[in-house]
Design a protein around this motif. Sequence first.
Motif, mmCIF file in Angstrom:
data_model
loop_
_atom_site.group_PDB
_atom_site.id
_atom_site.type_symbol
_atom_site.label_atom_id
_atom_site.label_comp_id
_atom_site.label_asym_id
_atom_site.label_seq_id
_atom_site.Cartn_x
_atom_site.Cartn_y
_atom_site.Cartn_z
ATOM 1 N N GLY A 117 0.812 -1.200 0.000
ATOM 2 C CA GLY A 117 0.000 0.000 0.000
ATOM 3 C C GLY A 117 0.850 1.257 0.000
ATOM 4 O O GLY A 117 2.046 1.225 0.272
ATOM 5 N N HIS A 118 0.216 2.385 -0.304
ATOM 6 C CA HIS A 118 0.907 3.676 -0.273
ATOM 7 C C HIS A 118 0.981 4.236 1.141
ATOM 8 O O HIS A 118 1.793 5.126 1.410
ATOM 9 C CB HIS A 118 0.184 4.680 -1.171
ATOM 10 C CG HIS A 118 0.325 4.389 -2.632
ATOM 11 N ND1 HIS A 118 1.544 4.363 -3.283
ATOM 12 C CD2 HIS A 118 -0.609 4.115 -3.590
ATOM 13 C CE1 HIS A 118 1.365 4.094 -4.567
ATOM 14 N NE2 HIS A 118 0.069 3.946 -4.774
ATOM 15 N N THR A 119 0.119 3.726 2.038
ATOM 16 C CA THR A 119 0.073 4.198 3.412
ATOM 17 C C THR A 119 -0.148 3.008 4.335
ATOM 18 O O THR A 119 -0.547 1.916 3.902
ATOM 19 C CB THR A 119 -1.078 5.200 3.637
ATOM 20 O OG1 THR A 119 -2.331 4.520 3.419
ATOM 21 C CG2 THR A 119 -0.967 6.396 2.692
ATOM 22 N N LEU A 120 0.076 3.224 5.618
ATOM 23 C CA LEU A 120 -0.201 2.174 6.600
ATOM 24 C C LEU A 120 -1.682 1.823 6.606
ATOM 25 O O LEU A 120 -2.050 0.643 6.726
ATOM 26 C CB LEU A 120 0.248 2.636 7.984
ATOM 27 C CG LEU A 120 -0.011 1.670 9.138
ATOM 28 C CD1 LEU A 120 0.692 0.341 8.925
ATOM 29 C CD2 LEU A 120 0.417 2.299 10.471
ATOM 30 N N GLU A 121 -2.533 2.819 6.459
ATOM 31 C CA GLU A 121 -3.977 2.553 6.425
ATOM 32 C C GLU A 121 -4.334 1.589 5.293
ATOM 33 O O GLU A 121 -5.130 0.660 5.475
ATOM 34 C CB GLU A 121 -4.728 3.870 6.262
ATOM 35 C CG GLU A 121 -6.239 3.726 6.264
ATOM 36 C CD GLU A 121 -6.966 5.051 6.085
ATOM 37 O OE1 GLU A 121 -8.200 5.084 6.265
ATOM 38 O OE2 GLU A 121 -6.291 6.053 5.754
ATOM 39 N N GLN A 122 -3.747 1.799 4.114
ATOM 40 C CA GLN A 122 -3.994 0.876 3.007
ATOM 41 C C GLN A 122 -3.432 -0.515 3.310
ATOM 42 O O GLN A 122 -4.030 -1.534 2.956
ATOM 43 C CB GLN A 122 -3.376 1.428 1.728
ATOM 44 C CG GLN A 122 -4.053 2.665 1.189
ATOM 45 C CD GLN A 122 -3.381 3.208 -0.060
ATOM 46 O OE1 GLN A 122 -2.518 2.580 -0.642
ATOM 47 N NE2 GLN A 122 -3.778 4.418 -0.460
ATOM 48 N N GLY A 123 -2.278 -0.560 3.972
ATOM 49 C CA GLY A 123 -1.699 -1.842 4.349
ATOM 50 C C GLY A 123 -2.603 -2.632 5.269
ATOM 51 O O GLY A 123 -2.751 -3.862 5.125
ATOM 52 N N VAL A 124 -3.227 -1.958 6.231
ATOM 53 C CA VAL A 124 -4.165 -2.627 7.139
ATOM 54 C C VAL A 124 -5.355 -3.185 6.366
ATOM 55 O O VAL A 124 -5.802 -4.321 6.604
ATOM 56 C CB VAL A 124 -4.640 -1.645 8.228
ATOM 57 C CG1 VAL A 124 -5.803 -2.236 9.025
ATOM 58 C CG2 VAL A 124 -3.488 -1.286 9.155
ATOM 59 N N GLU A 125 -5.861 -2.406 5.410
ATOM 60 C CA GLU A 125 -6.991 -2.864 4.599
ATOM 61 C C GLU A 125 -6.623 -4.105 3.803
ATOM 62 O O GLU A 125 -7.413 -5.061 3.701
ATOM 63 C CB GLU A 125 -7.432 -1.739 3.658
ATOM 64 C CG GLU A 125 -8.741 -1.986 2.948
ATOM 65 C CD GLU A 125 -9.208 -0.792 2.135
ATOM 66 O OE1 GLU A 125 -10.363 -0.826 1.655
ATOM 67 O OE2 GLU A 125 -8.431 0.169 1.960
ATOM 68 N N LEU A 126 -5.408 -4.131 3.256
ATOM 69 C CA LEU A 126 -4.956 -5.296 2.496
ATOM 70 C C LEU A 126 -4.774 -6.506 3.405
ATOM 71 O O LEU A 126 -5.167 -7.627 3.056
ATOM 72 C CB LEU A 126 -3.644 -4.964 1.774
ATOM 73 C CG LEU A 126 -3.768 -3.944 0.641
ATOM 74 C CD1 LEU A 126 -2.390 -3.399 0.260
ATOM 75 C CD2 LEU A 126 -4.441 -4.565 -0.573
ATOM 76 N N ARG A 127 -4.180 -6.290 4.570
ATOM 77 C CA ARG A 127 -4.019 -7.400 5.510
ATOM 78 C C ARG A 127 -5.361 -7.995 5.899
ATOM 79 O O ARG A 127 -5.537 -9.223 5.938
ATOM 80 C CB ARG A 127 -3.287 -6.927 6.761
ATOM 81 C CG ARG A 127 -3.093 -8.044 7.805
ATOM 82 C CD ARG A 127 -2.912 -7.492 9.196
ATOM 83 N NE ARG A 127 -4.072 -6.709 9.629
ATOM 84 C CZ ARG A 127 -4.108 -6.009 10.751
ATOM 85 N NH1 ARG A 127 -3.040 -5.961 11.536
ATOM 86 N NH2 ARG A 127 -5.200 -5.330 11.085
ATOM 87 N N ASP A 128 -6.320 -7.129 6.194
ATOM 88 C CA ASP A 128 -7.626 -7.612 6.626
ATOM 89 C C ASP A 128 -8.318 -8.407 5.528
ATOM 90 O O ASP A 128 -8.974 -9.425 5.803
ATOM 91 C CB ASP A 128 -8.499 -6.431 7.069
ATOM 92 C CG ASP A 128 -8.004 -5.783 8.357
ATOM 93 O OD1 ASP A 128 -7.124 -6.372 9.021
ATOM 94 O OD2 ASP A 128 -8.489 -4.674 8.678
#
Length: 370
Positions: A117-128
């Motif tokens: 992701g471009h941000t940590l928030e996007q990374g969390v969404e991908l992990r979930d």
Amino acid sequence: MTDHPELHPAEAYTVRLPDRPRPIVIIGTGGIVKDAHLPAYRKAGYPVWGLVNRTVARAQALADEYGIENVFGTVAEAVAQAPADAVYDIALMPEQYLDALGALPDGAPVLIQKPLGHTLEQGVELRDLCRRKGLIAAVNTQLRFAPYVEQARRLIAEGAIGEVYDMEVRVSVDTPWHLFPHVFGLERLEINMHSVHYLDLVRSFFGDPDSVSAVTVRHPAKDDVANTRSTILLRYRDRPLRVTVSTNHDHAFGPAHEESFIKWEGTEGAIRAQMGLLLDYPEGGPDALEIVRLADKAAGWQAVPFEGSWFPDAFIGSMGAVQRFAEGSVPTLPTSVDDVLHTMAVVEAAYASQEREGVPVTVPEEAEAR
């Protein structure tokens, strides 16, 4: 010597081929696939079953070059025909990951191009999403598997340089951004798309830092690219350990003083790895790995043999780790989405540090005469 994480590397870091290589479906056919994924998989003997790209003609050209039988214009079309044991290799831009992952079969093994992701928030969404679908999901943070890193990791785990107290990554090169047109217009560039490799590598040795300090800036004459030079400090509260990452992609003054290396210093010696790939990219310069031991300091730096380079050989290891974990031949997947989300947290902390602009410098006023 104190028992630290770098003394116990994950088994998957010892690069071996899976017992039963699975068919691979590559989603995306950009430059990284042409320059690294496909050459690596050919070298390792990994079977590439199919390619997916919305520009089918582009995928077909690569398929013809590499003898790949199946080409598709959408992920859904590929999934409908792919073998049940296929591994999906997503080589897209981060904003395209969610849709691609959502189209995969539940429980499938998948290797996702960095960054998560471009941000940590996007990374969390991908992990979930990966958790909901039960995907065996890893991130292609392939520098962890570069041949010189593999050898350095082994030597450090064996105690060859004693207790590590310093790790430095230094890159000062002239990066040809025109070869990566997708980066133009990004709000975050250097740390998110490049130094993420080094932050992830540091974590793979020492675990998560306690705090991060960073400065990252743009070039005054390059309005079309975001931050291109960074200095990042990682703090480990309970260790006398200094970790620095210093990158300068604007060193346009010729090769005489270009630098591209990783260095580990310990109580009994030091190891230095030269990353030749970044010198005169994309042609690249020579790789090197050297060690010096204090007990034999007069002998100076000695070459450590290794085979291969970051591109394409590290991609053999990153794909191999996913496949070996999926088949059960290694107990852990060190590059899992859950782990690499911690790397994204370090990236986010670095950008937050830049925004806070450090500790203000204040000079006390002279005391008034009494």
